[in-house]
Every structure is written in structure tokens, then in C-alpha cells.
Design a protein around this motif. Structure first.
Motif, short mmCIF file in Angstrom:
data_model
loop_
_atom_site.label_atom_id
_atom_site.label_comp_id
_atom_site.label_asym_id
_atom_site.label_seq_id
_atom_site.Cartn_x
_atom_site.Cartn_y
_atom_site.Cartn_z
N GLU A 65 14.00 19.99 -6.43
CA GLU A 65 14.08 18.57 -6.78
C GLU A 65 13.81 17.70 -5.54
N GLU A 66 14.38 18.08 -4.42
CA GLU A 66 14.18 17.33 -3.16
C GLU A 66 12.70 17.39 -2.75
N VAL A 67 12.10 18.57 -2.90
CA VAL A 67 10.68 18.75 -2.59
C VAL A 67 9.83 17.88 -3.51
N HIS A 68 10.16 17.87 -4.80
CA HIS A 68 9.43 17.05 -5.77
C HIS A 68 9.56 15.57 -5.41
N HIS A 69 10.75 15.17 -5.01
CA HIS A 69 10.99 13.78 -4.62
C HIS A 69 10.12 13.39 -3.42
N GLY A 70 10.00 14.29 -2.45
CA GLY A 70 9.16 14.02 -1.29
C GLY A 70 7.71 13.81 -1.67
N ALA A 71 7.21 14.64 -2.59
CA ALA A 71 5.82 14.50 -3.05
C ALA A 71 5.64 13.18 -3.80
N GLU A 72 6.62 12.80 -4.63
CA GLU A 72 6.54 11.52 -5.34
C GLU A 72 6.45 10.36 -4.35
N GLU A 73 7.24 10.43 -3.28
CA GLU A 73 7.20 9.36 -2.28
C GLU A 73 5.84 9.30 -1.59
N HIS A 74 5.23 10.46 -1.34
CA HIS A 74 3.88 10.46 -0.77
C HIS A 74 2.91 9.72 -1.69
N HIS A 75 2.96 10.05 -2.97
CA HIS A 75 2.02 9.46 -3.92
C HIS A 75 2.25 7.96 -4.06
N GLU A 76 3.49 7.55 -4.05
CA GLU A 76 3.80 6.11 -4.11
C GLU A 76 3.24 5.40 -2.88
N ALA A 77 3.42 5.99 -1.71
CA ALA A 77 2.90 5.39 -0.48
C ALA A 77 1.37 5.34 -0.51
N GLU A 78 0.74 6.36 -1.07
CA GLU A 78 -0.72 6.35 -1.15
C GLU A 78 -1.21 5.26 -2.09
N GLU A 79 -0.46 4.97 -3.15
CA GLU A 79 -0.81 3.85 -4.02
C GLU A 79 -0.74 2.54 -3.23
N MET A 80 0.30 2.41 -2.42
CA MET A 80 0.44 1.21 -1.59
C MET A 80 -0.71 1.11 -0.60
N LEU A 81 -1.08 2.24 0.00
CA LEU A 81 -2.21 2.28 0.94
C LEU A 81 -3.49 1.83 0.24
N SER A 82 -3.68 2.28 -0.97
CA SER A 82 -4.87 1.91 -1.73
C SER A 82 -4.94 0.39 -1.92
N ARG A 83 -3.80 -0.20 -2.30
CA ARG A 83 -3.76 -1.67 -2.46
C ARG A 83 -4.02 -2.37 -1.12
N LEU A 84 -3.50 -1.81 -0.05
CA LEU A 84 -3.69 -2.39 1.27
C LEU A 84 -5.16 -2.32 1.67
N LEU A 85 -5.81 -1.19 1.40
CA LEU A 85 -7.23 -1.03 1.72
C LEU A 85 -8.10 -2.02 0.96
N GLU A 86 -7.64 -2.44 -0.22
CA GLU A 86 -8.41 -3.38 -1.05
C GLU A 86 -8.13 -4.84 -0.71
N SER A 87 -7.11 -5.09 0.11
CA SER A 87 -6.75 -6.49 0.41
C SER A 87 -7.42 -6.97 1.70
N ASP A 88 -7.45 -8.27 1.85
CA ASP A 88 -8.04 -8.90 3.03
C ASP A 88 -7.05 -8.76 4.19
N PRO A 89 -7.47 -8.12 5.31
CA PRO A 89 -6.56 -7.90 6.43
C PRO A 89 -6.00 -9.18 7.06
N GLU A 90 -6.60 -10.31 6.75
CA GLU A 90 -6.13 -11.58 7.32
C GLU A 90 -5.26 -12.36 6.35
N SER A 91 -4.97 -11.79 5.18
CA SER A 91 -4.23 -12.52 4.16
C SER A 91 -2.72 -12.29 4.26
N THR A 92 -1.97 -13.18 3.63
CA THR A 92 -0.52 -13.00 3.56
C THR A 92 -0.18 -11.83 2.63
N GLU A 93 -1.07 -11.57 1.65
CA GLU A 93 -0.88 -10.42 0.76
C GLU A 93 -0.87 -9.13 1.58
#
Length: 189
Positions: A65-93
Motif C-alpha cells: 500500500e505504501e509503495v502504491h501510494h508513492g507511485a500515485e504521488e509520482h503520477h500526480e506530480a507528473e500531471e502538475m508538471l504537464s500543466r506547468l509545461l503548458e503554462s507561460d513561465p512569466e505568468s502568475t499561473e
């Protein structure tokens, strides 16, 4: 320089922390720093999920369960990274998304270094950790040789996370609705 997998993982954590700091302090260099962060984070995550987490799950089945939780957190962070890659680096977003990513990854690193890595150290001999370190490094190299592609959580992972957060009505939500509802629930605290 570390040779066992635990040392290599901790070195990666410090590297990501340094990249976060530079992303916050050097806005003019954000595009290059973000590309570096995305590549290194994804390679690290896949290395852990393909080499380290299965090793721990085999040695300590009660920690699946702990291992599964770690993988879930990786995937959540990668979703955040994806949104960050799509945003304007100079924006407040971008600034907001970066803060969210830093918080999520910092939480993950703390859990991993406090819970998962000590369990791994107890369960696996130094010789095996050195072999795992080589496999971890090879896997990261394979991932780094390919184009960057952040992964997202599966609907099953999202439903599991919704259950942990006691989110009502999750089973009837679409994947996008689950992502939004989980994000909103986490922001509420």
C-alpha cells in the motif's frame, strides 16, 4: 558519490530541490530549468517504480500500500508538471502551479525518506542495494534517452485517492472530474 540505490535516490531528491530553488529565483531561465526538471523527475519516478518499489514490495509485502501510494504521488506530480509545461513561465499561473508542485514533491520526498527508504535499508542487503542502484541508474538513462512525456494517474488510482480523502460521489465522476475534485479537496486542507 553514492553507489547504493538509497544514496542515489537521495541525491536525486537534492537535485530536484535545487532545481525548484533555481526555478523560483531565476525566472529568466525557467524554460530550460523546467525541461531539466521534467526529464529528471520522470526518469527518477520511473526508475523507482520499475526497480525500487517492486523490490520493496517483494521483500515487505505488507508495504504494498505504501509503495502504491508513492507511485500515485509520482503520477500526480507528473500531471502538475504537464500543466506547468503548458503554462507561460512569466505568468502568475506558473508561479501558483510551481508552488503546488514544490509542495507535492516535498511531501513525497519527506514520506519516502522517512518511511520507504528506511524500510528498504532494513529489508535489502547493501550488496543488493548496490545492484538495485545500477538497475535504477540504467532505467533512468533509458527514460532520459526518450522524449519527455509526463504520465497521469489512472482512474483506479484517482478513485483510490478519492476514497482516502473521503470524497463523496467519486464513483460517478469522470477522470477529469476526479482530478478537479481531488485538487479542490486537497486545497481545502
Amino acid at each position: 558519490m553514492a553507489t547504493d540505490v538509497i544514496g542515489l535516490i537521495k541525491e536525486d531528491h537534492r537535485d530536484v530541490e535545487s532545481l525548484f530553488e533555481r526555478l523560483q529565483k531565476m525566472p529568466e531561465n525557467r524554460p530550460a530549468l523546467l525541461a531539466e526538471l521534467a526529464a529528471k523527475f520522470i526518469a527518477h519516478s520511473e526508475g523507482e517504480e520499475d526497480v525500487v518499489y517492486p523490490l520493496l514490495a517483494r521483500r515487505r509485502p505488507e508495504e504494498k500500500e505504501e509503495v502504491h501510494h508513492g507511485a500515485e504521488e509520482h503520477h500526480e506530480a507528473e500531471e502538475m508538471l504537464s500543466r506547468l509545461l503548458e503554462s507561460d513561465p512569466e505568468s502568475t499561473e506558473f508561479d501558483t502551479l510551481l508552488r503546488e508542485l514544490v509542495a507535492a514533491v516535498s511531501h513525497h520526498v519527506e514520506e519516502e525518506e522517512t518511511d520507504i527508504l528506511p524500510l528498504l535499508e532494513q529489508a535489502v542487503s547493501l550488496e543488493e542495494r548496490v545492484r538495485a542502484g545500477k538497475a535504477f541508474s540504467r532505467r533512468k538513462a533509458e527514460v532520459l534517452a526518450k522524449p519527455i512525456k509526463p504520465r497521469s494517474r489512472t482512474k483506479e488510482e484517482l478513485l483510490h485517492q478519492a476514497k482516502e480523502l473521503e470524497l463523496e460521489g467519486a464513483s460517478g465522476m469522470t477522470k477529469d472530474e476526479l482530478v478537479a475534485a481531488i485538487r479542490q479537496k486537497k486545497q481545502q486542507g
